[in-house]
Design an enzyme around this catalytic site. Structure first.
Site, mmCIF file in Angstrom:
data_model
loop_
_atom_site.group_PDB
_atom_site.id
_atom_site.type_symbol
_atom_site.label_atom_id
_atom_site.label_comp_id
_atom_site.label_asym_id
_atom_site.label_seq_id
_atom_site.Cartn_x
_atom_site.Cartn_y
_atom_site.Cartn_z
ATOM 1 N N GLU A 97 0.844 -1.200 0.000
ATOM 2 C CA GLU A 97 0.000 0.000 0.000
ATOM 3 C C GLU A 97 0.876 1.247 0.000
ATOM 4 O O GLU A 97 1.967 1.247 0.571
ATOM 5 C CB GLU A 97 -0.865 0.022 1.265
ATOM 6 C CG GLU A 97 -2.152 -0.777 1.157
ATOM 7 C CD GLU A 97 -3.259 -0.011 0.440
ATOM 8 O OE1 GLU A 97 -2.979 1.044 -0.167
ATOM 9 O OE2 GLU A 97 -4.400 -0.487 0.486
ATOM 10 N N ASP A 98 0.356 2.316 -0.583
ATOM 11 C CA ASP A 98 1.054 3.594 -0.505
ATOM 12 C C ASP A 98 0.869 4.229 0.866
ATOM 13 O O ASP A 98 1.814 4.654 1.518
ATOM 14 C CB ASP A 98 0.566 4.560 -1.603
ATOM 15 C CG ASP A 98 -0.967 4.681 -1.657
ATOM 16 O OD1 ASP A 98 -1.674 3.937 -0.939
ATOM 17 O OD2 ASP A 98 -1.468 5.516 -2.430
ATOM 18 N N ASP A 101 -4.778 5.577 5.714
ATOM 19 C CA ASP A 101 -5.334 6.793 6.307
ATOM 20 C C ASP A 101 -6.369 6.373 7.364
ATOM 21 O O ASP A 101 -6.000 6.045 8.489
ATOM 22 C CB ASP A 101 -5.936 7.623 5.164
ATOM 23 C CG ASP A 101 -6.449 8.983 5.595
ATOM 24 O OD1 ASP A 101 -6.077 9.449 6.674
ATOM 25 O OD2 ASP A 101 -7.222 9.598 4.831
ATOM 26 N N GLY A 103 -8.014 3.676 7.235
ATOM 27 C CA GLY A 103 -7.931 2.218 7.319
ATOM 28 C C GLY A 103 -9.158 1.536 6.739
ATOM 29 O O GLY A 103 -9.212 0.309 6.654
ATOM 30 N N LEU A 106 -8.341 -0.540 3.473
ATOM 31 C CA LEU A 106 -7.544 -1.722 3.796
ATOM 32 C C LEU A 106 -8.386 -2.763 4.535
ATOM 33 O O LEU A 106 -8.317 -3.956 4.237
ATOM 34 C CB LEU A 106 -6.332 -1.324 4.649
ATOM 35 C CG LEU A 106 -5.430 -2.476 5.080
ATOM 36 C CD1 LEU A 106 -4.807 -3.173 3.877
ATOM 37 C CD2 LEU A 106 -4.331 -1.988 6.024
ATOM 38 N N LYS A 129 -1.127 7.424 8.443
ATOM 39 C CA LYS A 129 -1.615 8.544 9.255
ATOM 40 C C LYS A 129 -2.338 7.924 10.453
ATOM 41 O O LYS A 129 -3.560 7.763 10.435
ATOM 42 C CB LYS A 129 -2.596 9.402 8.445
ATOM 43 C CG LYS A 129 -2.015 10.048 7.203
ATOM 44 C CD LYS A 129 -3.088 10.915 6.527
ATOM 45 C CE LYS A 129 -2.699 11.310 5.126
ATOM 46 N NZ LYS A 129 -3.805 11.946 4.374
ATOM 47 N N PHE A 150 -2.203 16.217 3.480
ATOM 48 C CA PHE A 150 -2.502 15.546 2.219
ATOM 49 C C PHE A 150 -1.242 15.519 1.359
ATOM 50 O O PHE A 150 -0.701 16.550 0.997
ATOM 51 C CB PHE A 150 -3.667 16.214 1.476
ATOM 52 C CG PHE A 150 -4.235 15.303 0.442
ATOM 53 C CD1 PHE A 150 -5.207 14.366 0.781
ATOM 54 C CD2 PHE A 150 -3.757 15.332 -0.861
ATOM 55 C CE1 PHE A 150 -5.707 13.481 -0.172
ATOM 56 C CE2 PHE A 150 -4.250 14.448 -1.818
ATOM 57 C CZ PHE A 150 -5.226 13.523 -1.473
ATOM 58 N N ARG A 163 1.520 11.950 -9.516
ATOM 59 C CA ARG A 163 1.983 10.604 -9.134
ATOM 60 C C ARG A 163 3.434 10.377 -9.533
ATOM 61 O O ARG A 163 4.127 9.536 -8.985
ATOM 62 C CB ARG A 163 1.137 9.530 -9.832
ATOM 63 C CG ARG A 163 -0.311 9.462 -9.381
ATOM 64 C CD ARG A 163 -0.961 8.188 -9.944
ATOM 65 N NE ARG A 163 -2.405 8.181 -9.827
ATOM 66 C CZ ARG A 163 -3.081 7.783 -8.751
ATOM 67 N NH1 ARG A 163 -2.429 7.346 -7.694
ATOM 68 N NH2 ARG A 163 -4.390 7.800 -8.726
HETATM 69 P P1 IMP Z 1 -8.259 5.061 3.779
HETATM 70 O O1 IMP Z 1 -9.329 4.109 3.346
HETATM 71 O O2 IMP Z 1 -8.830 6.275 4.436
HETATM 72 O O3 IMP Z 1 -7.212 4.403 4.641
HETATM 73 O O4 IMP Z 1 -7.603 5.623 2.460
HETATM 74 C C1 IMP Z 1 -6.492 5.029 1.923
HETATM 75 C C2 IMP Z 1 -6.229 5.455 0.506
HETATM 76 O O5 IMP Z 1 -6.651 6.794 0.247
HETATM 77 C C3 IMP Z 1 -4.725 5.456 0.283
HETATM 78 O O6 IMP Z 1 -4.280 4.184 -0.129
HETATM 79 C C4 IMP Z 1 -4.556 6.520 -0.770
HETATM 80 O O7 IMP Z 1 -4.737 5.954 -2.057
HETATM 81 C C5 IMP Z 1 -5.677 7.495 -0.482
HETATM 82 N N1 IMP Z 1 -5.137 8.595 0.345
HETATM 83 C C6 IMP Z 1 -5.314 8.805 1.672
HETATM 84 N N2 IMP Z 1 -4.638 9.886 2.098
HETATM 85 C C7 IMP Z 1 -4.015 10.373 0.998
HETATM 86 C C8 IMP Z 1 -3.128 11.488 0.770
HETATM 87 O O8 IMP Z 1 -2.746 12.239 1.688
HETATM 88 N N3 IMP Z 1 -2.686 11.642 -0.499
HETATM 89 C C9 IMP Z 1 -3.042 10.832 -1.533
HETATM 90 N N4 IMP Z 1 -3.849 9.769 -1.366
HETATM 91 C C10 IMP Z 1 -4.339 9.554 -0.114
HETATM 92 MG MG MG Z 2 -4.390 3.511 -2.254
#
Ligand code: IMP
Ligand code: MG
Length: 176
Positions: A97-98, A101, A103, A106, A129, A150, A163
């Protein structure tokens, strides 16, 4: 809204971290074969650098999920746009994963993947985060823990842009 991108994590710091993570992963699997499963699109650059330093036999797979649209907040819903094409049953899977945030993405994705009966399922993320977490997800290997900013670059986007940056930057809006 006009914005600029401020430098945040340098190319050099990223590469040092990638080598550290690869070394942890090499120790963990101890030569056993794995499937490296990249979550598109955000992880493509991290995955390509990471696998250069892995020393076990490995296969590379990708899947694409989306929860974001062009927004900066997770929608909480997950759409599988491209599923894993090969069976992962009985295999050791390392999800790449990149950024984790809330979660939410995931969490849902891990449930979907567990249903495919892998032998093991671990997660490596370049960024996390922690304070934003809404779901209790177990991250096996974590690169950088960051505050609620962000970020873009090194695979990550804002409205599909940036990207390709070799470093990670923070998006800063001019009215802030
Ligand atoms: P989550 O479901 O909130 O954990 O979101 C995770 C996904 O949202 C990450 O894998 C990213 O692709 C995208 N994402 C969350 N925060 C950022 C950010 O600060 N920049 C770019 N993409 C983000
Ligand atoms: Mg992602």
């Amino acid at each position: 809204m006009p914005y600029s991108i401020e430098p945040f994590i340098s190319e050099e710091d990223i590469q040092t971290k990638v080598r550290q993570l690869a070394s942890e992963i090499n120790d963990h699997y101890d030569g056993q074969p794995i499937v490296v499963l990249g979550i598109l699109k955000g992880s493509f650059m991290f995955l390509s650098d990471l696998v250069k330093h892995l020393n076990m036999p490995l296969e590379i797979e990708f899947m694409s999920i989306s929860s974001y649209g062009d927004d900066m907040e997770s929608s909480g819903k997950l759409r599988i746009e491209l599923d894993v094409r090969k069976s992962i049953a009985g295999k050791r899977v390392l999800l790449v994963e990149d950024l984790i945030d809330t979660g939410n993405s995931l969490f849902t994705n891990l449930e979907t993947l567990r249903a495919k009966n892998p032998l093991s399922l671990d997660v490596v993320t370049l960024l996390s985060k922690n304070k934003r977490r809404e779901k209790d997800v177990n991250i096996t290997f974590n690169g950088f823990t960051i505050e609620n900013k962000f970020v873009v670059g090194y695979g990550m986007d804002y409205a599909e842009k940036h990207r390709n940056l070799p470093h990670i930057g923070v998006v800063s809006f001019s009215n802030e």
